[in-house]
Scaffold this motif. Structure first.
Motif, PDB file in Angstrom:
ATOM      1  N   UNK A 247      -1.119  10.621   3.705  1.00 32.16           N
ATOM      2  CA  UNK A 247      -2.570  11.171   3.577  1.00 32.16           C
ATOM      3  C   UNK A 247      -3.089  11.116   2.402  1.00 32.16           C
ATOM      4  N   UNK A 248      -2.395  10.641   1.201  1.00 32.96           N
ATOM      5  CA  UNK A 248      -3.155  10.380  -0.160  1.00 32.96           C
ATOM      6  C   UNK A 248      -4.570   9.845   0.021  1.00 32.96           C
TER       7      UNK A 248
ATOM      8  N   UNK B 227       0.804  -1.277   0.038  1.00 35.48           N
ATOM      9  CA  UNK B 227       0.038   0.066   0.044  1.00 35.48           C
ATOM     10  C   UNK B 227       0.847   1.220   0.085  1.00 35.48           C
ATOM     11  N   UNK B 228       2.003   1.050   0.741  1.00 35.75           N
ATOM     12  CA  UNK B 228       2.805   2.210   0.632  1.00 35.75           C
ATOM     13  C   UNK B 228       3.462   2.641  -0.635  1.00 35.75           C
ATOM     14  N   UNK B 229       3.677   1.711  -1.381  1.00 42.12           N
ATOM     15  CA  UNK B 229       4.304   1.816  -2.913  1.00 42.12           C
ATOM     16  C   UNK B 229       2.948   2.661  -3.721  1.00 42.12           C
ATOM     17  N   UNK B 230       1.938   2.206  -3.505  1.00 42.62           N
ATOM     18  CA  UNK B 230       0.671   2.604  -4.189  1.00 42.62           C
ATOM     19  C   UNK B 230       0.341   4.123  -3.531  1.00 42.62           C
TER      20      UNK B 230
ATOM     21  N   UNK C 207      -8.030  -0.501  -6.028  1.00 43.02           N
ATOM     22  CA  UNK C 207      -8.402  -1.881  -6.851  1.00 43.02           C
ATOM     23  C   UNK C 207      -7.025  -2.303  -7.801  1.00 43.02           C
ATOM     24  N   UNK C 208      -5.991  -1.561  -7.861  1.00 45.14           N
ATOM     25  CA  UNK C 208      -4.853  -1.723  -8.628  1.00 45.14           C
ATOM     26  C   UNK C 208      -4.076  -2.257  -7.791  1.00 45.14           C
ATOM     27  N   UNK C 209      -4.004  -2.350  -6.453  1.00 43.59           N
ATOM     28  CA  UNK C 209      -2.970  -2.973  -5.669  1.00 43.59           C
ATOM     29  C   UNK C 209      -3.347  -4.606  -5.444  1.00 43.59           C
ATOM     30  N   UNK C 210      -2.607  -5.235  -6.360  1.00 45.49           N
ATOM     31  CA  UNK C 210      -2.802  -6.743  -6.543  1.00 45.49           C
ATOM     32  C   UNK C 210      -2.887  -7.512  -5.099  1.00 45.49           C
TER      33      UNK C 210
ATOM     34  N   UNK D 154     -11.780  -0.273   2.024  1.00 42.87           N
ATOM     35  CA  UNK D 154     -11.631  -0.191   3.483  1.00 42.87           C
ATOM     36  C   UNK D 154     -10.291  -1.049   4.034  1.00 42.87           C
ATOM     37  N   UNK D 155      -9.859  -2.186   3.324  1.00 43.16           N
ATOM     38  CA  UNK D 155      -8.799  -2.542   3.706  1.00 43.16           C
ATOM     39  C   UNK D 155      -7.575  -1.936   3.339  1.00 43.16           C
ATOM     40  N   UNK D 156      -7.614  -1.212   2.027  1.00 42.66           N
ATOM     41  CA  UNK D 156      -6.615  -0.290   1.801  1.00 42.66           C
ATOM     42  C   UNK D 156      -6.505   0.789   2.655  1.00 42.66           C
ATOM     43  N   UNK D 157      -7.472   1.364   3.095  1.00 43.52           N
ATOM     44  CA  UNK D 157      -7.259   2.539   3.995  1.00 43.52           C
ATOM     45  C   UNK D 157      -6.889   2.340   5.075  1.00 43.52           C
TER      46      UNK D 157
END
Ligand code: HEM
Length: 424
Positions: free
Chosen positions: A266-267, A258-261, A275-278, A381-384
């Protein structure tokens, strides 16, 4: 049996608890169901969900704030909410309860017009508890639906006095929905003025030239939309968060991806970007594989003339069923099936057997109509959550791996976590 090739209706006694035959979702008649589902499905297409991405993001941000060690989202009238968030140092966060509030806020805004604001106050908390209570007796409801019908004709005040809480969940919710529907029918302009988009509920009330749903059918449909739209998604997210806590190395990987994406803490985390984060998708797929919220018994019946299925003749009115859980545990398709291994979904070939037999949303004309909304909520939700926080089990956590099949997958025990915010 579940593909569009076969036109198997639902096995009516398993679905009658939902409401009468003229309702939309539980309708046992194949053609009538298709026409009614057609009213709802445009609202839940991927394009429609993407248009309302900002609404989902808003509620997800409230959730991420609510689990933080210093939550700022508390409004007025929130005594119960305070028991679910951190109010003093060392408290645990009651994650599943907060996730129910999150999915309740999303579906209420989406389907009705106004979000219930469950993540900032207790005002509409009546909406959540009956669903959670009903899940525990779901399998009983399927076989004792006449009792559910009788219960829903008992006036609400009497229901609350004479029927124990765990047994009256669905009936109580039905009364509440009847009141909402009456309010909407009495003053549709007021309800419509609260939103910028046409809602599912408005469409169901208005129907079209061929379809006019009775009030009883509207209640049944609202019940299905609310029940299906909250509990499934909330329990899936809770399971994913639990897995992240018990497998910290997988949680680290999730955060790093997630840090890479999203290099800046605060992004804004939108569905379109997340959805692009595999690895997020892989983590969720593995959660849904190992812990599908509806693990089985979604019964269908063959048509009166019988049907040939997999080269076998099944006589008319044979009750047939499958279990997504058993399919997902087939070691020939998913090697080492009890291992939680998101890696198996990385670069997975869309034509592979593991993709074909992955059926948490069922398939075909009666498969989950809310699938796109569910994915948008799950991914965002998972990403945030894992971009911002590191989660671990609180010492008072009572949730364990064990679960029971009550048609819905039920896990007992308060799921308490501690969230630590990353510095950057
Ligand atoms: C992780 C989340 C979800 C999972 C795993 C899931 C799974 C399923 C499954 C397996 C079915 C078929 C049930 C059956 O045949 O009896 C179904 C139906 C349904 N789902 Fe979902 N669901 C999820 C989220 C949602 C959401 C967010 C909504 C909100 C709109 C929703 C609305 C519905 C409705 C209305 C039906 C009935 C469809 C029909 O009868 O045509 N679901 N879901």
């Amino acid at each position: 049996m579940y593909s569009t090739t076969y036109k198997f209706p639902v096995h009516s006694p398993h679905y009658d608890w939902q409401g009468p035959v003229d309702m939309a979702m539980g309708n046992p008649n194949v053609a009538a169901h298709r026409a009614r589902r057609g009213l709802v499905s445009p609202f839940l297409s991927k394009a429609s969900i993407q248009k309302l991405d900002k609404n989902i993001v808003k509620h997800v941000n409230n959730f991420v704030e609510a689990i933080s060690p210093t939550p700022k989202v508390l409004g007025d009238n929130c005594e119960r909410l305070k028991t679910e968030v951190v109010t003093k140092p060392g408290d645990g966060v009651d994650v599943l309860k907060l996730l129910r509030r999150l999915t309740g806020d999303v579906i209420s805004e989406y389907a009705y017009s106004e979000s219930f604001g469950l993540l900032s106050s207790d005002k509409n908390i009546w909406f959540i508890q009956p669903i959670a209570d009903s899940m525990e007796i779901f399998q009983l409801l399927q076989f004792t639906w006449p009792v559910a019908y009788i219960m829903s004709s008992i006036p609400n005040f009497l229901l609350k006095t004479v029927v124990p809480r765990k047994l009256r969940g669905f009936a109580e919710l039905e009364w509440m929905l009847k009141e909402q529907i009456d309010e909407f029918i009495r003053n549709p302009l007021k309800a419509k003025a609260k939103t910028t988009h046409k809602t599912i509920f408005e469409t169901l009330v208005e129907g079209d030239e061929n379809i006019k749903l009775s009030k009883r059918a509207l209640v049944g449909d609202s019940l299905v939309l609310i029940g299906a739209g909250t509990e499934t998604t909330a329990t899936t997210l809770a399971e994913a968060m639990y897995k992240a806590c018990i497998y910290p190395e997988l949680q680290t990987r999730l955060h790093e991806e997630l840090v890479k994406a999203f290099p800046n803490k605060n992004d804004e985390i939108t569905f379109a970007k997340a959805e692009r984060v595999q690895y997020v998708i892989a983590f969720l797929k593995e959660t849904l594989r190992i812990a599908p919220p509806l693990p089985g018994r979604i019964a269908r019946q063959t048509p009166a003339e019988g049907a040939v299925c997999q080269e076998r003749f099944l006589p008319g009115r044979t009750v047939v069923s499958m279990s997504s859980y058993l399919m997902h545990m087939n070691p020939e398709i998913y090697p080492n099936p009890h291992k939680f291994d998101p890696e198996r979904w990385m670069n997975s070939d869309p034509a592979s057997l593991q993709e074909r037999y992955f059926v948490p949303f069922s398939k075909g004309s009666r498969g989950c109509v809310g699938l796109n909304l569910a994915w948008a909520e799950l991914i965002t939700t998972l990403a945030a959550t894992f971009r911002k926080h590191r989660l671990s089990l609180h010492p008072d956590n009572k949730r364990k791996e064990e679960w029971v099949d009550r048609v819905a997958r039920v896990v007992f025990g308060d799921f308490l976590i501690t969230a630590e915010e990353y510095d950057h």
